[in-house]
Scaffold this motif. Sequence first.
Motif, PDB file in Angstrom:
ATOM      1  N   SER A 132       0.624  -1.098  -0.114  1.00 17.73           N
ATOM      2  CA  SER A 132      -0.106  -0.001  -0.117  1.00 17.73           C
ATOM      3  C   SER A 132       0.998   1.349  -0.168  1.00 17.73           C
ATOM      4  O   SER A 132       1.874   1.304   0.585  1.00 17.73           O
ATOM      5  CB  SER A 132      -0.910  -0.055   1.167  1.00 17.73           C
ATOM      6  OG  SER A 132      -1.728  -1.182   1.282  1.00 17.73           O
ATOM      7  N   ARG A 157       4.901   0.175   6.607  1.00  9.13           N
ATOM      8  CA  ARG A 157       3.431  -0.483   6.497  1.00  9.13           C
ATOM      9  C   ARG A 157       3.290  -1.492   7.358  1.00  9.13           C
ATOM     10  O   ARG A 157       2.026  -1.673   7.756  1.00  9.13           O
ATOM     11  CB  ARG A 157       3.701  -1.243   4.964  1.00  9.13           C
ATOM     12  CG  ARG A 157       3.895  -0.306   3.934  1.00  9.13           C
ATOM     13  CD  ARG A 157       3.005   0.791   3.454  1.00  9.13           C
ATOM     14  NE  ARG A 157       3.204   1.885   4.605  1.00  9.13           N
ATOM     15  CZ  ARG A 157       2.221   2.772   4.851  1.00  9.13           C
ATOM     16  NH1 ARG A 157       1.095   2.543   4.896  1.00  9.13           N
ATOM     17  NH2 ARG A 157       2.595   3.831   5.525  1.00  9.13           N
ATOM     18  N   THR A 165       2.094   0.454  10.748  1.00 11.26           N
ATOM     19  CA  THR A 165       0.640   1.048  10.330  1.00 11.26           C
ATOM     20  C   THR A 165      -0.366  -0.195  10.328  1.00 11.26           C
ATOM     21  O   THR A 165      -1.219   0.023  11.173  1.00 11.26           O
ATOM     22  CB  THR A 165       0.478   1.557   9.168  1.00 11.26           C
ATOM     23  OG1 THR A 165       1.590   2.569   8.839  1.00 11.26           O
ATOM     24  CG2 THR A 165      -0.835   2.071   8.615  1.00 11.26           C
ATOM     25  N   ILE A 166      -0.136  -1.516   9.749  1.00  8.06           N
ATOM     26  CA  ILE A 166      -1.096  -2.436   9.848  1.00  8.06           C
ATOM     27  C   ILE A 166      -1.431  -2.968  11.303  1.00  8.06           C
ATOM     28  O   ILE A 166      -2.383  -3.109  11.540  1.00  8.06           O
ATOM     29  CB  ILE A 166      -1.094  -3.420   8.889  1.00  8.06           C
ATOM     30  CG1 ILE A 166      -1.005  -2.823   7.240  1.00  8.06           C
ATOM     31  CG2 ILE A 166      -1.656  -4.626   9.029  1.00  8.06           C
ATOM     32  CD1 ILE A 166      -0.108  -3.863   6.561  1.00  8.06           C
ATOM     33  N   GLN A 213      -3.320  -0.394  13.230  1.00  5.76           N
ATOM     34  CA  GLN A 213      -4.660  -0.308  13.038  1.00  5.76           C
ATOM     35  C   GLN A 213      -5.635  -1.474  13.252  1.00  5.76           C
ATOM     36  O   GLN A 213      -6.653  -1.202  13.478  1.00  5.76           O
ATOM     37  CB  GLN A 213      -4.629   0.131  11.390  1.00  5.76           C
ATOM     38  CG  GLN A 213      -4.139   1.626  11.047  1.00  5.76           C
ATOM     39  CD  GLN A 213      -4.385   1.882   9.393  1.00  5.76           C
ATOM     40  OE1 GLN A 213      -4.432   0.862   8.524  1.00  5.76           O
ATOM     41  NE2 GLN A 213      -3.939   2.765   8.970  1.00  5.76           N
ATOM     42  N   MET A 214      -4.905  -2.609  13.402  1.00  3.31           N
ATOM     43  CA  MET A 214      -5.525  -3.819  13.640  1.00  3.31           C
ATOM     44  C   MET A 214      -5.726  -3.795  15.259  1.00  3.31           C
ATOM     45  O   MET A 214      -6.716  -4.212  15.750  1.00  3.31           O
ATOM     46  CB  MET A 214      -4.779  -5.040  13.322  1.00  3.31           C
ATOM     47  CG  MET A 214      -4.528  -5.550  11.948  1.00  3.31           C
ATOM     48  SD  MET A 214      -3.500  -6.838  11.622  1.00  3.31           S
ATOM     49  CE  MET A 214      -4.212  -8.090  12.495  1.00  3.31           C
ATOM     50  N   CYS A 272       3.336   6.132  11.758  1.00  2.00           N
ATOM     51  CA  CYS A 272       2.735   4.983  11.287  1.00  2.00           C
ATOM     52  C   CYS A 272       2.088   4.399  12.637  1.00  2.00           C
ATOM     53  O   CYS A 272       0.782   3.860  12.388  1.00  2.00           O
ATOM     54  CB  CYS A 272       4.065   4.217  10.687  1.00  2.00           C
ATOM     55  SG  CYS A 272       4.759   4.723   9.217  1.00  2.00           S
ATOM     56  N   GLY A 293      -3.069   4.342  13.762  1.00  2.00           N
ATOM     57  CA  GLY A 293      -4.153   3.098  14.210  1.00  2.00           C
ATOM     58  C   GLY A 293      -4.754   3.677  15.896  1.00  2.00           C
ATOM     59  O   GLY A 293      -5.362   2.533  16.321  1.00  2.00           O
TER      60      GLY A 293
END
Length: 215
Positions: free
Chosen positions: A20, A50, A53-54, A57-58, A77, A81
Amino acid sequence: MSFFEEKNPEMDRYLEAHASSESEILKKLRRETYQKTTQPHMISGYQQGRLLTIISQMMKPKNVLEIGTFTGYATLCLASGLAKDGKITTLDVNEDLAYLPKKYFESSEYASQIHFKLQDAKEFLKETEEFFDLIFVDADKENYAEYFRLIKPRTQSGSVILFDNVLWYGKILEENPKLKSTQSIKELNDLAAKDEDFENLILPLRDGVNFLRRK
């Protein structure tokens, strides 16, 4: 620097092309980091950004701790989230470079949630009574094992800890390393693998990320 970036740059470009895209503020920060710092390779970088960030955000964490701010790329980053009432405390000791992350923090949508402190991380961990949902460590490698010992009491079930650079450009394979940094990283990796309160995995991303979750 990542393994592929050094050994197989074509693969590194492929990995970036199939992830992404960065936000505009991250693109600007990465560009300025390379323009104005003497060691721009210290930035967390695109692929690792990334991942952070993921994960953030999870998790939607309420309380995040970052040890080692540098220019603030990873901070932004991780902040992406945060729960609506969440915050991230990011620690560094480099006063000369502090202007750069401050500028980007203040211009970001997470300005009110980012708490940037110029403070020694060991001192902070000994003083704080806070518990953290997500912790990212990317600072002085000579203290990695000590950071783990100080961080553990500030975690609870479900807390996630990420240590960067745990492959240390392959030096962790040395049987009798002379560098204190290598010794400490090897000790950390051993402690993480043997501690029954955690489950962990070393991800071979860039220079290695030790990913721990408190049971």
